[in-house]
Design a protein around this motif. Structure first.
Motif, PDB file in Angstrom:
ATOM      1  N   GLU A   1       0.839  -1.196   0.000  1.00  0.00           N
ATOM      2  CA  GLU A   1       0.000   0.000   0.000  1.00  0.00           C
ATOM      3  C   GLU A   1       0.872   1.242   0.000  1.00  0.00           C
ATOM      4  O   GLU A   1       1.921   1.270   0.643  1.00  0.00           O
ATOM      5  CB  GLU A   1      -0.877   0.030   1.264  1.00  0.00           C
ATOM      6  CG  GLU A   1      -2.015  -0.949   1.238  1.00  0.00           C
ATOM      7  CD  GLU A   1      -3.069  -0.581   0.242  1.00  0.00           C
ATOM      8  OE1 GLU A   1      -3.348   0.621   0.040  1.00  0.00           O
ATOM      9  OE2 GLU A   1      -3.609  -1.495  -0.368  1.00  0.00           O
ATOM     10  N   GLN A   2       0.440   2.258  -0.706  1.00  0.00           N
ATOM     11  CA  GLN A   2       1.139   3.538  -0.697  1.00  0.00           C
ATOM     12  C   GLN A   2       0.904   4.201   0.661  1.00  0.00           C
ATOM     13  O   GLN A   2      -0.227   4.306   1.120  1.00  0.00           O
ATOM     14  CB  GLN A   2       0.602   4.421  -1.817  1.00  0.00           C
ATOM     15  CG  GLN A   2       1.382   5.677  -2.036  1.00  0.00           C
ATOM     16  CD  GLN A   2       2.778   5.392  -2.549  1.00  0.00           C
ATOM     17  OE1 GLN A   2       3.012   4.409  -3.222  1.00  0.00           O
ATOM     18  NE2 GLN A   2       3.707   6.257  -2.208  1.00  0.00           N
ATOM     19  N   ILE A   3       1.968   4.630   1.299  1.00  0.00           N
ATOM     20  CA  ILE A   3       1.864   5.303   2.591  1.00  0.00           C
ATOM     21  C   ILE A   3       1.799   6.806   2.338  1.00  0.00           C
ATOM     22  O   ILE A   3       2.658   7.376   1.682  1.00  0.00           O
ATOM     23  CB  ILE A   3       3.079   4.975   3.487  1.00  0.00           C
ATOM     24  CG1 ILE A   3       3.220   3.466   3.678  1.00  0.00           C
ATOM     25  CG2 ILE A   3       2.994   5.693   4.806  1.00  0.00           C
ATOM     26  CD1 ILE A   3       2.135   2.837   4.491  1.00  0.00           C
ATOM     27  N   GLU A   4       0.780   7.442   2.885  1.00  0.00           N
ATOM     28  CA  GLU A   4       0.606   8.876   2.719  1.00  0.00           C
ATOM     29  C   GLU A   4       1.053   9.592   3.989  1.00  0.00           C
ATOM     30  O   GLU A   4       1.426   8.959   4.958  1.00  0.00           O
ATOM     31  CB  GLU A   4      -0.871   9.173   2.451  1.00  0.00           C
ATOM     32  CG  GLU A   4      -1.408   8.438   1.228  1.00  0.00           C
ATOM     33  CD  GLU A   4      -2.924   8.412   1.189  1.00  0.00           C
ATOM     34  OE1 GLU A   4      -3.557   9.017   2.070  1.00  0.00           O
ATOM     35  OE2 GLU A   4      -3.463   7.788   0.283  1.00  0.00           O
ATOM     36  N   ALA A   5       0.999  10.909   3.979  1.00  0.00           N
ATOM     37  CA  ALA A   5       1.341  11.688   5.163  1.00  0.00           C
ATOM     38  C   ALA A   5       0.322  11.421   6.264  1.00  0.00           C
ATOM     39  O   ALA A   5      -0.783  10.968   6.013  1.00  0.00           O
ATOM     40  CB  ALA A   5       1.364  13.169   4.811  1.00  0.00           C
ATOM     41  N   GLY A   6       0.700  11.719   7.506  1.00  0.00           N
ATOM     42  CA  GLY A   6      -0.200  11.536   8.630  1.00  0.00           C
ATOM     43  C   GLY A   6       0.240  10.367   9.489  1.00  0.00           C
ATOM     44  O   GLY A   6       1.398   9.965   9.482  1.00  0.00           O
ATOM     45  N   THR A   7      -0.719   9.828  10.269  1.00  0.00           N
ATOM     46  CA  THR A   7      -0.422   8.709  11.157  1.00  0.00           C
ATOM     47  C   THR A   7      -1.377   7.560  10.877  1.00  0.00           C
ATOM     48  O   THR A   7      -2.428   7.739  10.263  1.00  0.00           O
ATOM     49  CB  THR A   7      -0.550   9.119  12.635  1.00  0.00           C
ATOM     50  OG1 THR A   7      -1.895   9.501  12.889  1.00  0.00           O
ATOM     51  CG2 THR A   7       0.414  10.244  12.997  1.00  0.00           C
ATOM     52  N   VAL A   8      -0.987   6.389  11.375  1.00  0.00           N
ATOM     53  CA  VAL A   8      -1.814   5.200  11.249  1.00  0.00           C
ATOM     54  C   VAL A   8      -1.549   4.311  12.459  1.00  0.00           C
ATOM     55  O   VAL A   8      -0.430   4.268  12.973  1.00  0.00           O
ATOM     56  CB  VAL A   8      -1.531   4.460   9.910  1.00  0.00           C
ATOM     57  CG1 VAL A   8      -0.108   3.942   9.841  1.00  0.00           C
ATOM     58  CG2 VAL A   8      -2.518   3.330   9.678  1.00  0.00           C
ATOM     59  N   ARG A   9      -2.595   3.650  12.955  1.00  0.00           N
ATOM     60  CA  ARG A   9      -2.434   2.661  14.033  1.00  0.00           C
ATOM     61  C   ARG A   9      -2.019   1.356  13.382  1.00  0.00           C
ATOM     62  O   ARG A   9      -2.716   0.865  12.490  1.00  0.00           O
ATOM     63  CB  ARG A   9      -3.749   2.478  14.783  1.00  0.00           C
ATOM     64  CG  ARG A   9      -4.099   3.648  15.669  1.00  0.00           C
ATOM     65  CD  ARG A   9      -5.463   3.496  16.310  1.00  0.00           C
ATOM     66  NE  ARG A   9      -5.604   2.296  17.092  1.00  0.00           N
ATOM     67  CZ  ARG A   9      -5.354   2.208  18.402  1.00  0.00           C
ATOM     68  NH1 ARG A   9      -4.917   3.253  19.049  1.00  0.00           N
ATOM     69  NH2 ARG A   9      -5.541   1.081  19.040  1.00  0.00           N
ATOM     70  N   VAL A  10      -0.914   0.788  13.840  1.00  0.00           N
ATOM     71  CA  VAL A  10      -0.387  -0.397  13.169  1.00  0.00           C
ATOM     72  C   VAL A  10      -0.019  -1.498  14.156  1.00  0.00           C
ATOM     73  O   VAL A  10       0.250  -1.239  15.333  1.00  0.00           O
ATOM     74  CB  VAL A  10       0.842  -0.065  12.295  1.00  0.00           C
ATOM     75  CG1 VAL A  10       0.475   0.829  11.148  1.00  0.00           C
ATOM     76  CG2 VAL A  10       1.951   0.539  13.104  1.00  0.00           C
ATOM     77  N   PHE A  11      -0.015  -2.708  13.637  1.00  0.00           N
ATOM     78  CA  PHE A  11       0.486  -3.854  14.385  1.00  0.00           C
ATOM     79  C   PHE A  11       1.064  -4.850  13.400  1.00  0.00           C
ATOM     80  O   PHE A  11       0.830  -4.770  12.191  1.00  0.00           O
ATOM     81  CB  PHE A  11      -0.598  -4.473  15.264  1.00  0.00           C
ATOM     82  CG  PHE A  11      -1.830  -4.935  14.538  1.00  0.00           C
ATOM     83  CD1 PHE A  11      -1.923  -6.223  14.032  1.00  0.00           C
ATOM     84  CD2 PHE A  11      -2.914  -4.081  14.377  1.00  0.00           C
ATOM     85  CE1 PHE A  11      -3.070  -6.650  13.376  1.00  0.00           C
ATOM     86  CE2 PHE A  11      -4.064  -4.500  13.728  1.00  0.00           C
ATOM     87  CZ  PHE A  11      -4.139  -5.794  13.221  1.00  0.00           C
ATOM     88  N   ILE A  12       1.849  -5.772  13.925  1.00  0.00           N
ATOM     89  CA  ILE A  12       2.467  -6.823  13.130  1.00  0.00           C
ATOM     90  C   ILE A  12       1.842  -8.131  13.587  1.00  0.00           C
ATOM     91  O   ILE A  12       1.730  -8.380  14.792  1.00  0.00           O
ATOM     92  CB  ILE A  12       3.991  -6.809  13.311  1.00  0.00           C
ATOM     93  CG1 ILE A  12       4.530  -5.442  12.857  1.00  0.00           C
ATOM     94  CG2 ILE A  12       4.639  -7.952  12.526  1.00  0.00           C
ATOM     95  CD1 ILE A  12       5.936  -5.155  13.306  1.00  0.00           C
ATOM     96  N   ALA A  13       1.422  -8.957  12.611  1.00  0.00           N
ATOM     97  CA  ALA A  13       0.602 -10.111  12.965  1.00  0.00           C
ATOM     98  C   ALA A  13       0.805 -11.277  12.008  1.00  0.00           C
ATOM     99  O   ALA A  13       1.431 -11.144  10.950  1.00  0.00           O
ATOM    100  CB  ALA A  13      -0.869  -9.689  12.948  1.00  0.00           C
TER     101      ALA A  13
END
Length: 193
Positions: free
Chosen positions: A3-15
Motif C-alpha cells: 500500500e502507498q503510505i501517505e502523510a499523517g499517522t496510522v495505528r499499526v500492528f504486526i501479525a
C-alpha cells in the motif's frame, strides 16, 4: 501487496493470519454463539489475526521505514505450524480463541519482531506475548455472554495450518469513522525452502 503510505499517522500492528479454511472452521464452531449472543460486537472473520507486536499510532513515514527490515525478517524465517483451539476471555469482556502448535517458534518470532521495531526507535509496552485470536467484545453490562460463549467453545480443536506470511496491518487504514477495520499495509512470505 504493498500500500502507498501517505502523510499523517496510522495505528499499526504486526501479525500472523490464519488461512481462510482455518478461519471458516472456527466460524462454523462459533455458529451457536453467533446465534445466542447477537448483541456482542463480533470481529469480522477477515480481520482475525494473531498480534505479534502492537505498535500503536505511528507517523506513516516510520511505517514505511519498517517495511524493508520486516521483509528481511520474514525471509529469514520458516513458516510456523499453528492451530486454533479452545477459548477464553479477558476480563469477561473479550472473547478469544487460543493458539496451539509451535508456540516456542511463535514466541521467538514475536521477540525478533519486537527487537526490530525497537531498533527503529519505536517503544513497545513490556508485556509478554499471550497468543490468541480476538473474536468478540461484550458491552460492559453484559459480561456473562462472553463467559458463556468461551465455555461453549472451550473444546474446539482446529486443524493445523502454516502461518506463511508476516503482516504489517493498519487499523481503519484509509477509512473514516465507523467500526474498526484492518487492512494489510504489506505482507511478506516466510522462507518455505
Amino acid at each position: 501487496m504493498h500500500e502507498q503510505i501517505e502523510a499523517g499517522t496510522v495505528r499499526v500492528f504486526i501479525a500472523l493470519a490464519p488461512p481462510d479454511d482455518a478461519k471458516d472452521e472456527l466460524a462454523q464452531a462459533l455458529r451457536p454463539a453467533y446465534d445466542a449472543y447477537p448483541h456482542m460486537r463480533w470481529n469480522r472473520i477477515e480481520d482475525w489475526h494473531i498480534t505479534l507486536a502492537f505498535l500503536g499510532e505511528l507517523p506513516r513515514q516510520a511505517v514505511s521505514l519498517l517495511q524493508p527490515p520486516l521483509a528481511e525478517l520474514a525471509a529469514a524465517h520458516h513458516p510456523l505450524r499453528l492451530s486454533l483451539h479452545g477459548s477464553g476471555h479477558f476480563d469477561e469482556r473479550v472473547l478469544w480463541s487460543g493458539i496451539g502448535g509451535d508456540l516456542h517458534g511463535l514466541r521467538l518470532l514475536a521477540d525478533e519482531v519486537r527487537a526490530l521495531v525497537e531498533e527503529h526507535g519505536i517503544t513497545l509496552p513490556d508485556r509478554p506475548l499471550n497468543p490468541h485470536l480476538t473474536l468478540a467484545r461484550a458491552r460492559r453490562d453484559d459480561t456473562s455472554s462472553v463467559v458463556r460463549a468461551a465455555a461453549g467453545l472451550s473444546a474446539f480443536t482446529g486443524r493445523t495450518w502454516q502461518a506463511a506470511r508476516l503482516h504489517l496491518v493498519g487499523s481503519n487504514y484509509g477509512r473514516g469513522p465507523g467500526p474498526i477495520r484492518y487492512r494489510d499495509i504489506e505482507s511478506w512470505p516466510f522462507n518455505s525452502a
